[in-house]
Structure formats: structure tokens, C-alpha cells
Design a protein around this motif. Structure first.
Motif, PDB file in Angstrom:
ATOM      1  N   PRO A  20       0.795  -1.052   0.010  1.00  0.00           N
ATOM      2  CA  PRO A  20       0.061  -0.072  -0.027  1.00  0.00           C
ATOM      3  C   PRO A  20       0.976   1.143  -0.137  1.00  0.00           C
ATOM      4  CG  PRO A  20       0.124  -0.793   2.199  1.00  0.00           C
ATOM      5  CD  PRO A  20       0.898  -1.925   1.438  1.00  0.00           C
ATOM      6  N   SER A  21       0.145   2.188  -0.434  1.00  0.00           N
ATOM      7  CA  SER A  21       0.847   3.707  -0.611  1.00  0.00           C
ATOM      8  C   SER A  21       1.341   4.103   0.892  1.00  0.00           C
ATOM      9  CB  SER A  21       0.241   4.864  -1.188  1.00  0.00           C
ATOM     10  OG  SER A  21       0.604   5.884  -0.856  1.00  0.00           O
ATOM     11  N   ALA A  22       2.593   4.520   1.111  1.00  0.00           N
ATOM     12  CA  ALA A  22       2.860   5.269   2.614  1.00  0.00           C
ATOM     13  C   ALA A  22       2.166   6.601   2.551  1.00  0.00           C
ATOM     14  CB  ALA A  22       4.257   5.448   2.437  1.00  0.00           C
ATOM     15  N   SER A  23       1.795   7.283   1.387  1.00  0.00           N
ATOM     16  CA  SER A  23       1.304   8.634   1.574  1.00  0.00           C
ATOM     17  C   SER A  23      -0.231   8.456   1.801  1.00  0.00           C
ATOM     18  CB  SER A  23       1.871   9.417   0.383  1.00  0.00           C
ATOM     19  OG  SER A  23       1.254   8.896  -0.792  1.00  0.00           O
ATOM     20  N   ARG A  89      10.444   8.965  10.954  1.00  0.00           N
ATOM     21  CA  ARG A  89       9.427   9.840  11.136  1.00  0.00           C
ATOM     22  C   ARG A  89       8.035   9.570   9.943  1.00  0.00           C
ATOM     23  NH1 ARG A  89       9.515  15.701   9.507  1.00  0.00           N
ATOM     24  NH2 ARG A  89      10.826  15.675   7.498  1.00  0.00           N
ATOM     25  N   GLY A  90       8.777   9.240   8.974  1.00  0.00           N
ATOM     26  CA  GLY A  90       7.693   8.964   7.662  1.00  0.00           C
ATOM     27  C   GLY A  90       7.099   7.648   7.518  1.00  0.00           C
ATOM     28  N   GLY A  91       6.612   7.291   6.613  1.00  0.00           N
ATOM     29  CA  GLY A  91       6.085   6.296   6.375  1.00  0.00           C
ATOM     30  C   GLY A  91       7.159   5.238   5.516  1.00  0.00           C
ATOM     31  N   VAL A  92       6.661   4.161   4.828  1.00  0.00           N
ATOM     32  CA  VAL A  92       7.425   3.236   3.547  1.00  0.00           C
ATOM     33  C   VAL A  92       7.161   3.974   2.208  1.00  0.00           C
ATOM     34  CG1 VAL A  92       7.350   1.584   5.146  1.00  0.00           C
ATOM     35  CG2 VAL A  92       5.589   1.703   3.584  1.00  0.00           C
ATOM     36  N   THR A 112       1.659  18.594  -0.609  1.00  0.00           N
ATOM     37  CA  THR A 112       2.067  19.137   0.684  1.00  0.00           C
ATOM     38  C   THR A 112       1.140  18.714   1.637  1.00  0.00           C
ATOM     39  OG1 THR A 112       0.340  21.119   0.021  1.00  0.00           O
ATOM     40  CG2 THR A 112       2.551  21.346  -0.467  1.00  0.00           C
ATOM     41  N   SER A 113       0.582  17.399   1.241  1.00  0.00           N
ATOM     42  CA  SER A 113      -0.329  17.038   2.530  1.00  0.00           C
ATOM     43  C   SER A 113       0.611  16.486   3.430  1.00  0.00           C
ATOM     44  CB  SER A 113      -1.185  15.640   1.686  1.00  0.00           C
ATOM     45  OG  SER A 113      -0.303  14.708   1.348  1.00  0.00           O
ATOM     46  N   PRO A 114      -0.096  16.428   4.754  1.00  0.00           N
ATOM     47  CA  PRO A 114       0.444  15.795   6.013  1.00  0.00           C
ATOM     48  C   PRO A 114       1.305  14.420   5.855  1.00  0.00           C
ATOM     49  CG  PRO A 114      -1.676  16.657   6.600  1.00  0.00           C
ATOM     50  CD  PRO A 114      -1.705  16.424   5.194  1.00  0.00           C
ATOM     51  N   ASN A 115       0.834  13.502   4.857  1.00  0.00           N
ATOM     52  CA  ASN A 115       1.299  12.007   4.766  1.00  0.00           C
ATOM     53  C   ASN A 115       2.294  12.139   3.579  1.00  0.00           C
ATOM     54  OD1 ASN A 115       0.044  10.807   7.054  1.00  0.00           O
ATOM     55  ND2 ASN A 115      -1.733  11.097   5.644  1.00  0.00           N
ATOM     56  N   SER A 116       2.661  13.104   2.814  1.00  0.00           N
ATOM     57  CA  SER A 116       3.577  13.307   1.684  1.00  0.00           C
ATOM     58  C   SER A 116       4.770  12.604   2.163  1.00  0.00           C
ATOM     59  CB  SER A 116       3.469  14.576   1.117  1.00  0.00           C
ATOM     60  OG  SER A 116       4.573  14.640   0.147  1.00  0.00           O
ATOM     61  N   ALA A 117       5.608  12.110   1.371  1.00  0.00           N
ATOM     62  CA  ALA A 117       6.900  11.770   1.400  1.00  0.00           C
ATOM     63  C   ALA A 117       7.940  12.956   1.644  1.00  0.00           C
ATOM     64  CB  ALA A 117       7.406  10.834   0.251  1.00  0.00           C
ATOM     65  N   SER A 118       7.585  13.940   1.180  1.00  0.00           N
ATOM     66  CA  SER A 118       8.255  15.292   1.177  1.00  0.00           C
ATOM     67  C   SER A 118       7.572  16.344   2.077  1.00  0.00           C
ATOM     68  CB  SER A 118       8.679  15.864  -0.240  1.00  0.00           C
ATOM     69  OG  SER A 118       7.422  16.328  -0.742  1.00  0.00           O
ATOM     70  N   GLN A 119       8.371  17.186   2.649  1.00  0.00           N
ATOM     71  CA  GLN A 119       7.963  18.016   3.546  1.00  0.00           C
ATOM     72  C   GLN A 119       8.420  19.508   3.189  1.00  0.00           C
ATOM     73  OE1 GLN A 119       8.851  17.907   7.900  1.00  0.00           O
ATOM     74  NE2 GLN A 119       7.671  19.701   8.318  1.00  0.00           N
ATOM     75  N   GLU A 120       7.405  20.521   2.819  1.00  0.00           N
ATOM     76  CA  GLU A 120       7.756  21.868   2.127  1.00  0.00           C
ATOM     77  C   GLU A 120       8.400  22.406   3.177  1.00  0.00           C
ATOM     78  OE1 GLU A 120       5.570  24.222  -0.565  1.00  0.00           O
ATOM     79  OE2 GLU A 120       4.852  24.782   1.499  1.00  0.00           O
TER      80      GLU A 120
END
Length: 592
Positions: A20-23, A89-92, A112-120
Motif C-alpha cells: 500500500p501507499s505510504a502517503s 518519522r515518515g512512512g514506507v 503538501t499533504s501531511p502524509n506526503s513523502a516530502s515536507q515543504e
């Protein structure tokens, strides 16, 4: 060997397609991350909420904070002989379509969502930037280019050259590939050589003056392979990986001897519940911070290591007064030029690079303008091919301006989506900045300043780089490839501001005009570094000065970004330091 590698890649791809998606977590994702069948290759990975006091009742030999570019190879290596807890701190990344597929490279950066693999994060300079928030770190959100540091860099860093040359292949044999050059990349290669960026060094991982083709972590099918895959090389019995584990601070024992000693960390799981993980009382056990250039100095400050006056303003108890924490931050400035083409272009990220002796690197990318709704929606927002409203000076690149740009995307003519980009990166920038806390919430970005082009030498090199780009665009090989017709060029010129594309400045002979162009169109290439420099925050062995049982292993220790892209060297450093630490404790009997 080829058959075995092909089989490994097939199984890896099959695993990605199943996960499944980490985001975008699903209702069953938690079960999968807690040992479902899809995790056969990565049985050590669990959600942070699965942690209990019994999980580490005997303590871990090493607690590594940050499962990124350095943290993953470091954890895999140390687990060969010792019990390791890796906290991310993030997902897979597995199963995250935007992370795994090259064609979606820019979508993760725009998410820019809270579960994104990148944090702006937006530096005080006004430049939009991203930091990784996923297992595998920056290798999950970058352009994939793989190239080693120069031998002179290795010497300046004080590294063991033999071990360095053993550590790079450990990475390369698992996740690095030779790219198949696209027509755009071949045209740039030939243009570089025609204007004198020579010799041609062919395909090589080595950092050499001239023009070369480097490696990539994207395979021939455009599938990304990240540092997270290196965890498969670890000892499953010893390696424990927790995702969605947000470390709040490092725990110190201040009663143990003359110096405080790091004995563990406090982290929150995905449900906001707090946990404490401790290292073993066995001699040599350590906490190792691998949170990257932004995260590592931030965590030190939150834990009480930093400038005393700044810590007291936020009511943080001072463990070590060190005013160098967060200082000396650098980001390699990037400026790009859009080049129209009169035919469809096949997507490529960085493959070809020109390495000049004046400290400017020339690179290229193309193919993000394919006529799909998703690409038109995101084209040029924060990605490398155009950047972030680069026709607008940094301080004016507001979120409102970006939203307005998104809203008018549908009106762009096709010329804005046919072409490629020439990029110039300034190596070893002399402009320096700093990082400081805004608050005590580790999930929030700190205040970051890079002071782009504050040093005149950086500006001078940028001007030289733009003039090299002009020569490439006018070279015979390149014009034979692009051959854009006059009407299309006029259309592009008339809508360039609306499309947010940079063309070459009109007054190439006016140095002051080019200097302003550099300052107004600067963006990032995500190669920021520093903040925990060797000799100021850590010693040559990467142990944090003034405390025991604590190291930092990542790019925050670098004085300059290695090679034309740092990811190879950051991963190498993780493996390198893992082997060094094992040999420290076990001698050559470590068997690594």
C-alpha cells in the motif's frame, strides 16, 4: 550475476506493486506494516505504535534516529553484529506510486499533504524547498543522479580511501543502474563537448573534469530504487525499524561522569502516544542521529545542545552550550533555462553533466511537459525542470502567487509543454546561512536561511554558468536537435511569464543584467548541507562534542556538497561509518 540481479529486481517490483501507499494509508496498511505477507523482504519494519517497553527491555546497542539516505545503510551494516533500532518519522516508500515511478517525480515534491513523502519548507530567502519524510529519505524524492565524490574531497574529509572505495560498490551493486541516454541528454552531451567542457569521460561514477554520464537509481523501467532497499542487507534478527516514529528529543544521563551521556530517545507514534527507547548499558552502545541537514541540528537544539541563549529563550534545558549548532548552512544555488523543442520529448532526469574547473556544473532534464492533466496541473511548481515561479524574485514567491499560477495552467499553449531544461549549479558556495528553532515542536520546520548569492564569488560563477549555457544553446549539435520554428519561439516569448519559464536573458553582454538574473531566478537543487560541522559540532569520528554516546552521521556534517549530487556519498558514509564502528568494537574480526 545478471540473471540473479534481474530476478531480484523483478521480485522487488512485484513487492512494490503489492504494498500500500505510504502517503495514502488504507485500513489494512497498519496490519501489513506489522508483519503482513507483503513484508517478507522487510520483516523488520513495523509501525511505531507496535513498540512496547518489552521491545527493548535489554536495550539496543544502537538507536539510529532517521531512516534516510545515511540511516538505512548505517542500520543495515550495524545490524550485522549488533541490535539496532531505526526510527523514521515518515512512512514506507514501497507501493507509493509517486515515489516509485520516475514519471511522477515532480508530484511528490508538489504534494503538501501531511502524509506526503516530502515536507515543504520555505527558507527566509523566499526559496521553496523540500525535506524528505519517508523511509529512504532523499533517495525517495530526488532526481536519482548517482555520482561519487572526488578523490580530493575524500582526502579533505579525512576518510580512509580504501574503505571509501569498498563502501561505494556496496551501494552500487544493490540499487544503482546505468541510464539509457535520451535524445535530449545526447544533445546536451554533444553541446557540452562542442563548447569545450572536455574531455568526454563516458559513463562513470567518478567525479572528473569534463563531460560525463553518471549513474541513476532509476532502473530501465523508470522504477526508483531507494536507500530503504539497503535494509534487506541487514540481519533480520538484529534490525528493528519503526516508521511513523517522530523523535521528540534525546535523553541524557547527566550524572554519569564529567560529560552527559546519551542513553536513549523519546518518540511519538502515529497515534500521538509517547514512548521511550533506551540503549544498552553495554560499553560502546550509542544513539546516532541521521536526520539530515535540517533535522539533525534541529534535534540537537530540541535536546539541549546548542547556543545557550537561544535554548533558554524556549525554556530548553541546556546540556551543552555550543553556538556552532545550526551554523554554516549552505545550499547550492540552481538556475535553469527552458529550451523549446519542435517535437515531443522523452522524459529524462539528470543523466549528463558538465563539470567545469570554475566550479559550475551544467546538467539537463526534460520531458515533464507531456500533455496529461496531472502534469499540466503541477508543471513547474516546485520541481527541478522549471522550479518555483522562477520568473518571480524569491521574496515574491508567495503561496498565493503559486495558487494563481496553478489556476491559469489550463490556458498555457503547447509550447510550454514541449522542451527541456539546462541547469547550472554552483559548487562549493561561499554564501553561508544558519538554522534556528521557531518553537519546540519537532514536526514543525525550523527557521532556515541560506543567504543565496550573498558572496560575490558565487554571483560571478553563476554569470559564467549562464554564458556557458548560451554557448551550448548556440552549438551546432544542439541547434540541430532543437530546431524550433520562429512562430513557436514567438508564442513562447509572448507567454513566458504566464507559463513561468525562464528563457536566456535578452542582454547576455550586460554583466549586471546577468547578476540580477541569477538572484531573481535562483531555486534549489536540494543539496543543502552543514549545520553540524566536523570540528565544531562533531569530532573526526562524528561523535558530538561535549557528550558521550552520541554521533551524527549525515550531510549536516559536510562543509561542501560532494560530487555533482550528494546522495551517493551520503549513502556511502552510512555504510562507511557502520563498518568503522564495527571495527572499533570488534577489530578486524568484525568480518566487514
Amino acid at each position: 550475476m545478471k540473471l540473479a540481479k534481474a530476478l531480484k529486481l523483478f521480485l522487488s517490483l512485484l513487492l512494490w506493486l503489492c504494498l500500500p501507499s505510504a502517503s495514502t494509508p488504507t485500513s489494512s496498511q497498519g496490519d501489513r506494516e506489522n508483519g503482513g505477507s507483503e513484508y517478507r523482504r522487510y520483516p523488520s519494519i513495523r509501525r511505531a505504535s507496535s513498540f512496547s517497553s518489552n521491545s527493548g527491555k535489554d536495550g539496543y546497542d544502537y538507536i539510529i534516529v532517521g531512516g534516510g539516505t545515511a540511516g538505512c545503510p548505517l542500520a543495515a551494516t550495524l545490524s550485522e553484529k549488533y541490535r539496532v533500532l531505526l526510527l523514521e518519522r515518515g512512512g514506507v516508500p514501497f507501493g507509493n506510486y509517486n515515489v516509485s515511478h520516475m514519471q511522477n517525480f515532480h508530484l511528490t515534491l508538489a504534494d503538501t499533504s501531511p502524509n506526503s513523502a516530502s515536507q515543504e519548507f520555505i527558507s527566509t530567502d523566499g526559496v521553496f524547498n523540500s525535506r524528505a519524510r519517508v523511509l529512504g529519505g532523499g533517495t525517495c524524492i530526488n532526481a536519482g543522479f548517482y555520482t561519487r565524490a572526488s578523490s580530493s574531497y575524500v582526502k579533505r574529509a579525512g576518510w580512509d580511501a580504501k574503505l571509501v572505495n569498498e563502501s561505494y560498490p556496496w551501494i552500487e551493486n544493490q540499487i544503482v543502474f546505468r541510464p539509457k541516454l535520451t535524445p535530449w541528454q545526447r544533445a546536451v552531451r554533444d553541446g557540452l563537448l562542442e563548447v569545450g567542457i572536455s574531455p568526454f569521460n563516458g559513463f562513470t561514477y567518478d567525479h572528473k573534469y569534463g563531460t560525463k554520464v553518471g549513474g541513476t537509481i532509476f532502473d530501465e523501467d523508470g522504477i526508483r530504487h531507494t536507500a530503504a532497499e539497503l535494509l534487506a542487507s541487514g540481519n533480520r534478527e538484529n534490525l528493528h525499524v519503526l516508521v511513523h516514529a517522530s523523535v521528540q528529543k534525546i535523553v541524557f544521563d547527566t550524572s554519569a561522569g564529567e560529560q552527559p551521556k546519551a542513553i536513549g530517545v523519546i518518540f511519538k507514534d502515529e497515534n500521538g502516544e509517547e514512548h521511550q527507547a533506551l540503549v544498552s548499558e553495554r560499553q560502546g552502545s550509542e544513539v546516532i542521529v541521521s536526520c539530515g541537514t535540517i533535522g539533525s541540528p534541529q534535534l540537537l537544539l530540541l535536546s539541549g545542545i546548542g547556543p545557550k541563549a537561544d535554548l533558554r529563550k524556549l525554556n530548553i534545558s541546556v546540556v551543552v552550550d555550543n553556538h556552532f549548532v545550526g551554523k554554516g548552512l549552505s545550499d547550492n544555488p540552481l538556475n535553469t533555462v527552458f529550451v523549446p523543442i519542435n517535437k515531443p520529448v522523452r522524459q529524462s532526469l539528470i543523466q549528463t553533466v558538465g563539470i567545469t574547473k570554475m566550479g559550475v556544473y551544467i546538467e539537463a532534464s526534460c520531458g515533464f511537459g507531456q500533455s496529461t492533466d496531472s502534469i499540466q496541473r503541477h508543471h513547474g511548481i516546485v520541481s527541478a525542470e522549471i522550479g518555483q515561479l522562477t520568473t518571480i524574485p524569491p521574496k515574491h514567491r508567495t503561496k498565493e502567487a503559486i495558487q494563481a499560477y496553478k489556476d491559469r495552467k489550463k490556458d498555457l499553449p503547447f509550447e510550454a509543454f514541449m522542451g527541456g531544461f539546462i541547469l547550472e549549479k554552483i559548487a562549493t558556495p561561499k554564501s553561508k546561512g544558519q538554522l534556528s528553532l521557531i518553537n519546540t515542536n519537532p514536526d514543525d520546520n525550523p527557521s532556515v536561511t541560506f543567504n543565496y548569492f550573498s558572496h560575490p564569488y558565487d554571483v560571478k560563477r553563476c554569470v559564467n554558468g549562464i554564458r556557458i549555457m548560451e554557448k551550448i544553446l548556440q552549438s551546432k549539435h544542439f541547434t540541430n536537435y532543437t530546431s524550433f520554428n520562429k512562430d513557436s519561439v514567438e508564442n513562447l516569448l509572448n507567454m513566458s511569464v504566464k507559463a513561468n519559464v525562464n528563457l536566456l536573458p535578452k542582454h547576455m553582454n550586460d554583466t549586471s543584467c546577468l547578476e540580477q538574473f541569477c538572484k531573481d531566478t535562483v531555486i534549489t537543487i536540494w543539496h543543502y548541507h552543514g549545520g553540524c560541522h566536523v570540528g565544531k559540532v562533531v569530532g573526526p569520528d562524528y561523535r558530538v562534542l561535549g557528550v558521550n554516546g552520541l554521533r551524527i552521521v549525515d550531510g549536516s556534517t559536510f562543509y561542501e556538497s560532494p560530487g555533482t549530487n550528494p546522495q551517493a556519498t551520503v549513502m556511502m558514509l552510512g555504510r562507511y561509518m557502520g563498518v568503522k564502528i564495527l571495527r572499533e568494537r570488534l577489530g578486524r574480526a568484525a568480518g566487514v
